[in-house]
Design an enzyme around this catalytic site. Structure first.
Site, PDB file in Angstrom:
ATOM      1  CE  LYS A  22      -1.712   1.802   3.886  1.00  6.13           C
ATOM      2  NZ  LYS A  22      -1.552   3.238   4.126  1.00  6.13           N
ATOM      3  CG  ASN A  23       2.486   2.812   3.578  1.00  6.02           C
ATOM      4  OD1 ASN A  23       1.285   3.089   3.432  1.00  6.02           O
ATOM      5  ND2 ASN A  23       3.052   2.694   4.770  1.00  6.02           N
ATOM      6  CB  CYS A 123      -4.781  11.140  11.248  1.00  2.00           C
ATOM      7  SG  CYS A 123      -3.221  10.447  11.738  1.00  2.00           S
ATOM      8  NE  ARG A 128       0.711  10.499  10.218  1.00  2.00           N
ATOM      9  CZ  ARG A 128       0.333   9.426   9.542  1.00  2.00           C
ATOM     10  NH1 ARG A 128      -0.853   8.881   9.766  1.00  2.00           N
ATOM     11  NH2 ARG A 128       1.120   8.893   8.648  1.00  2.00           N
ATOM     12  CG  ASP A 313       3.066   1.556   9.412  1.00  2.04           C
ATOM     13  OD1 ASP A 313       2.646   2.392  10.222  1.00  2.04           O
ATOM     14  OD2 ASP A 313       3.176   1.795   8.190  1.00  2.04           O
ATOM     15  NE  ARG A 405      -6.887   4.432   5.137  1.00  2.00           N
ATOM     16  CZ  ARG A 405      -5.959   4.648   6.061  1.00  2.00           C
ATOM     17  NH1 ARG A 405      -6.256   4.560   7.333  1.00  2.00           N
ATOM     18  NH2 ARG A 405      -4.737   4.959   5.715  1.00  2.00           N
TER      19      ARG A 405
HETATM   20  C1  UD1 Z   1       4.526   6.929   6.420  1.00  2.00           C
HETATM   21  C2  UD1 Z   1       3.603   5.752   6.214  1.00  2.00           C
HETATM   22  C3  UD1 Z   1       3.048   5.283   7.556  1.00  2.00           C
HETATM   23  C4  UD1 Z   1       4.190   5.010   8.533  1.00  2.00           C
HETATM   24  C5  UD1 Z   1       5.129   6.197   8.635  1.00  2.00           C
HETATM   25  C6  UD1 Z   1       6.365   5.936   9.475  1.00  2.00           C
HETATM   26  C7  UD1 Z   1       2.646   6.100   4.011  1.00  2.00           C
HETATM   27  C8  UD1 Z   1       1.450   6.434   3.198  1.00  2.00           C
HETATM   28  N1  UD1 Z   1       2.514   6.160   5.334  1.00  2.00           N
HETATM   29  O1  UD1 Z   1       3.753   7.992   6.967  1.00  2.00           O
HETATM   30  O2  UD1 Z   1       2.283   4.087   7.329  1.00  2.00           O
HETATM   31  O3  UD1 Z   1       3.633   4.741   9.813  1.00  2.00           O
HETATM   32  O4  UD1 Z   1       5.590   6.570   7.311  1.00  2.00           O
HETATM   33  O5  UD1 Z   1       7.059   4.836   8.980  1.00  2.00           O
HETATM   34  O6  UD1 Z   1       3.695   5.760   3.482  1.00  2.00           O
HETATM   35  N2  UD1 Z   1       6.949  14.612  10.752  1.00  2.00           N
HETATM   36  C9  UD1 Z   1       7.125  15.947  11.028  1.00  2.00           C
HETATM   37  N3  UD1 Z   1       6.999  16.832   9.998  1.00  2.00           N
HETATM   38  C10 UD1 Z   1       6.713  16.434   8.725  1.00  2.00           C
HETATM   39  C11 UD1 Z   1       6.551  15.082   8.453  1.00  2.00           C
HETATM   40  C12 UD1 Z   1       6.671  14.172   9.499  1.00  2.00           C
HETATM   41  O7  UD1 Z   1       7.371  16.332  12.167  1.00  2.00           O
HETATM   42  O8  UD1 Z   1       6.628  17.296   7.833  1.00  2.00           O
HETATM   43  C13 UD1 Z   1       7.072  13.628  11.859  1.00  2.00           C
HETATM   44  C14 UD1 Z   1       5.771  12.833  12.080  1.00  2.00           C
HETATM   45  O9  UD1 Z   1       4.875  13.551  12.914  1.00  2.00           O
HETATM   46  C15 UD1 Z   1       6.280  11.580  12.715  1.00  2.00           C
HETATM   47  C16 UD1 Z   1       7.616  11.368  12.004  1.00  2.00           C
HETATM   48  O10 UD1 Z   1       7.983  12.615  11.454  1.00  2.00           O
HETATM   49  O11 UD1 Z   1       6.512  11.779  14.085  1.00  2.00           O
HETATM   50  C17 UD1 Z   1       7.600  10.328  10.914  1.00  2.00           C
HETATM   51  O12 UD1 Z   1       6.540  10.577  10.032  1.00  2.00           O
HETATM   52  P1  UD1 Z   1       6.613  10.222   8.474  1.00  2.00           P
HETATM   53  O13 UD1 Z   1       7.751   9.292   8.234  1.00  2.00           O
HETATM   54  O14 UD1 Z   1       6.567  11.491   7.702  1.00  2.00           O
HETATM   55  O15 UD1 Z   1       5.267   9.443   8.247  1.00  2.00           O
HETATM   56  P2  UD1 Z   1       4.322   9.475   6.973  1.00  2.00           P
HETATM   57  O16 UD1 Z   1       5.128   9.693   5.738  1.00  2.00           O
HETATM   58  O17 UD1 Z   1       3.170  10.380   7.232  1.00  2.00           O
END
Ligand code: UD1
Length: 427
Positions: A22-23, A123, A128, A313, A405
């Site tokens: 999915k991701n 969420c 996030r 995850d 999902r």
């Molecule tokens: C992706 C995955 C999700 C997984 C996560 C961590 C997808 C669609 N989703 O989510 O399933 O749980 O990686 O492996 O691929 N953060 C910030 N600022 C930002 C972006 C992130 O502070 O601009 C923080 C987040 O709050 C979190 C951490 O960074 O604490 C990691 O998040 P991130 O790796 O960005 O997760 P996603 O890409 O949203």
């Protein structure tokens, strides 16, 4: 609304096919926006999020066609054609349903020089933010403004110039957006402390197949030499390491013996290591990975971390599995602040789990008893399914749309290895 009913206690045995990730799918699909030629993705999982992403691409003017797959097949082949974009706006109604919609920001900027994307908001697993997505794009020359709940980004002169950015925190999504924007920049981009998740490698491999120039793939420093244009490609989505890991936990919690067909061990070493530490037999086979449990599970101490660490995850599923282990297991969640929403639901089935801040202590072994429980997010839902497979009596999992999902035909896959599980409508 559909529910899932499980009568627990069956030992799982046999083969489970692993679907496309999915991701990975959700970051490969927006790459279609980067070219006016067709992009064909094979092994795309049949999931609600993939359908929603298809609708978002349609909204932007791309056509999506499902080809040559029968309804009984796992996975699909989809061709996306973005000959001409008709919009560069990702509206609130789509983004609020699927956070991954934010991943059109980078490719729209790269292709059209502008993008307007709704802010995703919070969420179920916490606040996030997307600040790192925006900072990385600004470092490449994007001008960004936030107004009325939308991010408006533009590239002065219609094209980003490229630049250097070091991520203060590892972010999968921000690395993906930065990569997709960087590949068609005028100059070079260097991303430091980039995420190294296998889905990022899959994204890089697709971009290279489309003509991008990227070095350092799979490391924390990615160097991207911008090119003038990208072309179409045909590409197969990688196997879903989280789905595979979830079914490995299903085998372990039921004392079963299951082959995860198509699973890629190198993508999930931390998960496999944790299974072995719990006393589960893990064996790489010609077709995938065999997971077999004999005797009681041992307690674990696990802390989530970016790849190659233990995936956030997988935290909820391992927590369910450790309910039946002989002793106390300790979990520390370092990635998301509110990712223990499954704990009160597991408690309704007899679990004894103490949560203090980011740490949860699971007191095993537990005599799990079936109950009505409610899914709160995707992986939390899977932990309830796992507990249900091991519980005495019937478990009813409500709000199944969370599972749809991210798990392709969950009940069919589990039925085929001996689980007593069915989906029932309200009908
Ligand atoms: C992706 C995955 C999700 C997984 C996560 C961590 C997808 C669609 N989703 O989510 O399933 O749980 O990686 O492996 O691929 N953060 C910030 N600022 C930002 C972006 C992130 O502070 O601009 C923080 C987040 O709050 C979190 C951490 O960074 O604490 C990691 O998040 P991130 O790796 O960005 O997760 P996603 O890409 O949203």
């Amino acid at each position: 609304m559909d529910r899932i009913l499980i009568r627990g206690g069956n030992r799982l045995s046999g083969k489970i096919p692993v679907s496309g990730a999915k991701n990975a799918a959700l970051t490969l699909m927006p790459c279609a926006l980067l070219t006016d030629e067709p992009l064909t993705l094979r092994n795309l999982p049949r999931l609600a999020d993939v359908d929603s992403f298809g609708h978002l691409l349609n909204e932007l003017g791309a056509s999506t066609a499902i080809e040559g797959t029968r309804p009984t097949d796992f996975g699909r082949v989809m061709t996306v054609r973005a000959g001409k974009l008709t919009s560069t706006v990702a509206p609130y109604d789509i983004v609020r349903k699927m956070r991954a919609s934010i991943l059109v920001l980078g490719p729209l900027l790269g292709r059209a020089g502008e993008a307007t994307v709704s802010l995703p908001g919070g969420c179920a697993i916490g606040n996030r933010p997307i600040d790192l997505h925006l900072k990385a794009l600004e470092a490449m020359g994007a001008e960004i403004e936030i107004a009325a709940g939308y991010v408006k980004a533009s590239a002065p002169g219609g094209r980003l110039k490229g630049g250097r950015f070091s991520f203060p925190v590892v972010s999968v999504g921000a690395t993906e957006n930065a990569l997709m924007a960087a590949v068609t920049c005028k100059g070079t981009t260097v991303l430091d402390n980039a995420a190294r998740e296998p889905e990022i490698v899959d994204l890089c491999n697709l971009l290279v197949a489309m003509g991008a120039q990227i070095s350092g793939i799979g490391t924390e420093r990615l160097e991207i030499e911008g090119v003038d244009r990208l072309h179409g490609a045909t590409y197969a989505v990688m196997p879903d390491r989280i789905e595979a890991g979830s079914y490995a936990c299903a085998a372990a919690i039921t004392g079963g013996d299951v082959e995860l067909v198509g699973a890629e061990a190198n993508d999930m070493r931390a998960t496999l290591d944790a299974l072995v530490q719990a006393g589960v037999t893990v064996e790489e086979t010609k077709g995938g990975i065999r997971v077999a449990a004999n005797g009681p599970l041992k307690p674990l101490t696990l802390s989530t971390a970016p790849f190659p660490g233990f995936a956030t995850d997988m935290q909820a599923q391992f927590m369910a599995m450790q309910l039946v282990a002989e002793g106390a297991s300790v979990f520390t969640e370092t990635i998301f602040e509110n990712r223990y929403m499954h704990v009160p639901e597991l408690a309704r089935m007899g679990a004894h789990i103490d949560v203090r801040g980011r740490t949860a202590v699971v007191h095993g072994p537990t005599r799990l008893v079936g109950a009505q429980v409610m899914a709160t997010d995707l992986r939390a839902s899977m932990s309830l399914i796992l507990a249900g497979l091991a519980a005495e009596g019937e478990t009813q999992v409500n709000r199944v749309y969370h599972l749809d999902r991210g798990y392709e035909r969950l009940e069919e896959k589990l039925q085929a290895v001996g689980a007593d599980i069915e989906r029932v409508g309200d009908g």
